[in-house]
Design an enzyme around this catalytic site. Structure first.
Site, PDB file in Angstrom:
ATOM      1  N   CYS A 193     -35.560  -3.847  20.220  1.00 49.23           N
ATOM      2  CA  CYS A 193     -36.946  -3.363  20.296  1.00 49.23           C
ATOM      3  C   CYS A 193     -37.228  -2.868  21.716  1.00 49.23           C
ATOM      4  O   CYS A 193     -37.899  -1.845  21.904  1.00 49.23           O
ATOM      5  CB  CYS A 193     -37.929  -4.458  19.903  1.00 49.23           C
ATOM      6  SG  CYS A 193     -37.980  -4.784  18.126  1.00 49.23           S
ATOM      7  N   GLY A 247      -9.301   7.527  10.015  1.00 51.39           N
ATOM      8  CA  GLY A 247      -8.708   6.449   9.233  1.00 51.39           C
ATOM      9  C   GLY A 247      -8.913   6.548   7.737  1.00 51.39           C
ATOM     10  O   GLY A 247      -8.536   5.638   7.004  1.00 51.39           O
ATOM     11  N   ALA A 248      -9.521   7.638   7.243  1.00 48.47           N
ATOM     12  CA  ALA A 248      -9.714   7.779   5.796  1.00 48.47           C
ATOM     13  C   ALA A 248      -8.364   8.039   5.144  1.00 48.47           C
ATOM     14  O   ALA A 248      -7.668   8.980   5.512  1.00 48.47           O
ATOM     15  CB  ALA A 248     -10.687   8.916   5.497  1.00 48.47           C
ATOM     16  N   HIS A 279     -15.871   8.409   0.440  1.00 51.26           N
ATOM     17  CA  HIS A 279     -16.075   7.017   0.066  1.00 51.26           C
ATOM     18  C   HIS A 279     -16.336   6.189   1.317  1.00 51.26           C
ATOM     19  O   HIS A 279     -16.102   6.640   2.443  1.00 51.26           O
ATOM     20  CB  HIS A 279     -14.848   6.462  -0.669  1.00 51.26           C
ATOM     21  CG  HIS A 279     -13.627   6.332   0.192  1.00 51.26           C
ATOM     22  ND1 HIS A 279     -12.843   7.413   0.551  1.00 51.26           N
ATOM     23  CD2 HIS A 279     -13.048   5.252   0.790  1.00 51.26           C
ATOM     24  CE1 HIS A 279     -11.845   7.004   1.314  1.00 51.26           C
ATOM     25  NE2 HIS A 279     -11.948   5.686   1.490  1.00 51.26           N
ATOM     26  N   CYS A 330     -36.892  -8.968  21.540  1.00 52.62           N
ATOM     27  CA  CYS A 330     -35.680  -8.437  20.908  1.00 52.62           C
ATOM     28  C   CYS A 330     -35.131  -7.310  21.789  1.00 52.62           C
ATOM     29  O   CYS A 330     -35.860  -6.397  22.163  1.00 52.62           O
ATOM     30  CB  CYS A 330     -36.020  -7.913  19.517  1.00 52.62           C
ATOM     31  SG  CYS A 330     -34.771  -6.799  18.837  1.00 52.62           S
ATOM     32  N   HIS A 342     -38.946  -3.844  13.618  1.00 52.65           N
ATOM     33  CA  HIS A 342     -37.986  -4.935  13.835  1.00 52.65           C
ATOM     34  C   HIS A 342     -37.568  -5.574  12.517  1.00 52.65           C
ATOM     35  O   HIS A 342     -38.397  -5.994  11.723  1.00 52.65           O
ATOM     36  CB  HIS A 342     -38.587  -6.004  14.757  1.00 52.65           C
ATOM     37  CG  HIS A 342     -37.631  -7.139  14.967  1.00 52.65           C
ATOM     38  ND1 HIS A 342     -36.590  -7.067  15.856  1.00 52.65           N
ATOM     39  CD2 HIS A 342     -37.517  -8.339  14.340  1.00 52.65           C
ATOM     40  CE1 HIS A 342     -35.886  -8.192  15.796  1.00 52.65           C
ATOM     41  NE2 HIS A 342     -36.430  -8.983  14.891  1.00 52.65           N
ATOM     42  N   ARG A 388       0.839  -1.200   0.000  1.00 51.31           N
ATOM     43  CA  ARG A 388       0.000   0.000   0.000  1.00 51.31           C
ATOM     44  C   ARG A 388       0.876   1.252   0.000  1.00 51.31           C
ATOM     45  O   ARG A 388       1.716   1.425   0.879  1.00 51.31           O
ATOM     46  CB  ARG A 388      -0.848  -0.026   1.275  1.00 51.31           C
ATOM     47  CG  ARG A 388      -2.112   0.733   1.155  1.00 51.31           C
ATOM     48  CD  ARG A 388      -2.996   0.316   2.293  1.00 51.31           C
ATOM     49  NE  ARG A 388      -4.035   1.304   2.474  1.00 51.31           N
ATOM     50  CZ  ARG A 388      -4.442   1.729   3.642  1.00 51.31           C
ATOM     51  NH1 ARG A 388      -3.902   1.274   4.736  1.00 51.31           N
ATOM     52  NH2 ARG A 388      -5.414   2.603   3.720  1.00 51.31           N
TER      53      ARG A 388
END
Ligand SMILES: [Zn+2]
Ligand SMILES: [Zn+2]
Length: 331
Positions: free
Chosen positions: A198, A158-159, A165, A195, A239, A23
């Site tokens: 929920c 961290g871009a 993007h 849940c 949900h 990289r």
């Protein structure tokens, strides 16, 4: 070469991707220092990315040429790839897997200086819609167990390139974080038969102090045990376990709610770097207990350090009740 290795103590997978050593960090840093220098994500630079796997374009415009408003391309330096050989391997106490998967970049706009939150709602919805479309594609591949969509906004988040993007990674194993959430949801379900998300929505809407904003389809809240100052969750009120199953109306509402919350964060914290993460159920058979997809938005206000790494504990200097109030009252 790409390989996943399981830590036998922590039950955590680590992705090794040797190609990533190539990289070009120097070149990427240059892009950040000199915003006028060459950007591989700008319109006209399509040849500098791998061939697009999806795009929204003007009628008649050719793939991998100008005329697009959104492009999805394979990551040039993928963490996981579809070409690795699909064979597992166990050595005594150790477990390894080939680095099979997908890694794509969603180039959200041809405009170099436009941020996602500044785009019109309909365009933001197209970004989330493209992610849903790619996930529907990923889930056809039996080797891919789950997908992680995320966005790093700003260098501190961290871009590596300033052009707006986000990224999508399809993985052959369920991530530790998602596994923990699935387990937590199962525990709650065993105890209460409901849940957990929920239940959170119902509790927060009836109390209100941690609700930042709500509409018919979404609630944005500062979670009860926020790890970071101004952490915000965007949770659909209906949900639904999987983001890839959601419909267009929910996608559009998500775009609107994201824009609202990002604007409030921008006004309160002066355009902070942030990470956005989608949490959604794994592909394949339904999870053993209800899961509920949602988006987590974390402004980057500092870095994890020894205590966080050592103990897995977070120390947060802002109570979520205060964060929610400040964000609600943002002009
Ligand atoms: Zn650009
Ligand atoms: Zn739910």
């Amino acid at each position: 070469m790409r390989e996943l290795r399981r830590d036998p103590v922590a039950d955590r997978w680590v992705i090794f991707s040797a190609e990533r050593a190539d990289r070009p960090m120097g070149a990427i840093t240059e892009h950040i220092v000199e915003p006028d220098s060459f950007c591989p994500f700008c319109e006209g630079a399509e040849a500098s990315t791998p061939s697009e796997s999806f795009a929204l374009r003007e009628e008649g415009s050719a793939p991998d040429g100008p005329g697009w408003r959104l492009r999805v391309v394979p990551n040039k330096f993928p963490a996981l790839s579809g070409e690795e050989r699909p064979s597992g391997n166990e050595t005594d106490i150790y477990q390894r897997l080939p680095g099979v998967g997908r890694h794509e970049v969603i180039i959200e706009t041809p405009e170099h200086d436009r941020s996602l939150a500044d785009m019109p709602e309909a365009r933001i919805a197209e970004v989330f819609g493209a992610v849903r479309g790619r996930m529907r594609e990923y889930r056809k591949d039996e080797r891919i167990r789950c997908a992680q969509f995320f966005k790093n906004h700003g260098q501190a988040a961290g871009a590596s390139l300033p052009h707006s993007h986000s990224q999508l990674i399809g993985m052959p194993v369920v991530s530790k974080l998602l596994a923990e959430e699935l387990e937590g949801a199962a525990r709650h379900y065993r105890q209460r038969g409901r849940c957990v998300f929920c239940d959170i929505i119902e509790f927060e809407l009836s109390h209100g102090q941690r609700v930042i904003e709500r509409d018919e389809v979404f609630v944005a809240l500062a979670p009860f045990a926020s790890r970071f100052p101004y952490e915000a969750w965007l949770v659909p009120t209906r949900h639904e376990a999987r983001f890839d199953d959601t419909d267009d109306a929910v996608i559009l509402a998500l775009a609107g709610m994201f824009k609202q919350i990002a604007a409030r964060l921008n006004r309160t914290l002066d355009d902070p770097p942030y990470n956005l993460m989608l949490h959604t159920a794994p592909f394949g058979p339904a999870p053993p207990a209800p899961y509920h997809w949602h988006i987590e938005l974390m402004p980057v206000m500092g870095r994890a350090a020894g205590f966080e790494w050592g103990a897995g504990f977070h120390i947060n200097s802002v109570f979520p009740e205060d964060a929610a109030r400040v964000l609600r009252e943002a002009p």
